[in-house]
Design an enzyme around this catalytic site. Structure first.
Site, PDB file in Angstrom:
ATOM      1  N   CYS A  24       0.844  -1.199   0.000  1.00 44.82           N
ATOM      2  CA  CYS A  24       0.000   0.000   0.000  1.00 44.82           C
ATOM      3  C   CYS A  24       0.878   1.249   0.000  1.00 44.82           C
ATOM      4  CB  CYS A  24      -0.920  -0.063   1.227  1.00 44.82           C
ATOM      5  SG  CYS A  24      -1.579   1.507   1.791  1.00 44.82           S
TER       6      CYS A  24
ATOM      7  N   CYS B 151       0.261   3.897   2.610  1.00 44.72           N
ATOM      8  CA  CYS B 151       0.714   3.416   3.930  1.00 44.72           C
ATOM      9  C   CYS B 151       2.213   3.670   4.095  1.00 44.72           C
ATOM     10  CB  CYS B 151       0.461   1.917   4.080  1.00 44.72           C
ATOM     11  SG  CYS B 151      -1.274   1.446   3.971  1.00 44.72           S
TER      12      CYS B 151
END
Ligand code: ZN
Length: 148
Positions: free
Chosen positions: A70, A73
């Site tokens: 991600c 993230c």
């Protein structure tokens, strides 16, 4: 009582430690593994260690649910780490890899990452999805905690 001891889990070995509140900022060590109870970095929690930090630790717990694939993230990670330096020892910050711990993701209904969840007293107090900067993380956690 400001001098009443607080119970908190060691981020390294999971042992519950009782620390006087006024000693929280004095770099306390774990009574079992003797490592620092606060490292200025988020603790890495898994299914087997999570409940101890949520249910038994008396410190508010701010968790970042994330995954290795991600992008947002990963861009948020240094901000979350920086927020840990500011929020410790009033909060414990922790990261949960949502892919490696799917039962935790399912329990908390994590549908998008990154998602931050603030726990206090064993209960979810607030959550927010999407990458944010360190100043926003700090301001959000402080505002939500004081609202409880
Ligand atoms: Zn320890």
């Amino acid at each position: 009582m400001t001098d009443s001891p607080i119970l908190l889990a060691c981020p390294h070995c999971g042992t519950m430690n009782r620390v006087a509140r006024e000693r929280l900022g004095a770099a306390p060590n774990c009574g079992h593994c003797h490592q620092a109870l606060f490292t200025g970095k988020p603790a890495v929690l898994t299914t087997s260690t999570f409940d101890k930090h949520v249910q038994r630790s008396e410190l508010p717990l701010l968790v970042d649910f994330w995954a290795t694939w991600c992008g947002p993230c990963l861009s948020m990670a240094p901000h979350f780490e920086s927020a840990a330096k500011t929020l410790e020892p009033r909060f414990r910050l922790a990261k949960v890899d949502s892919d490696a711990n799917p039962d935790l993701s399912a329990r908390y209904g994590i549908r998008s990452i990154p998602t931050m969840i603030l726990f206090a007293g064993g209960r979810e107090v607030a959550r927010q999805s999407g990458a944010v900067g360190s100043a926003q993380i700090v301001a959000w956690a402080e505002a939500k905690l004081s609202g409880t």
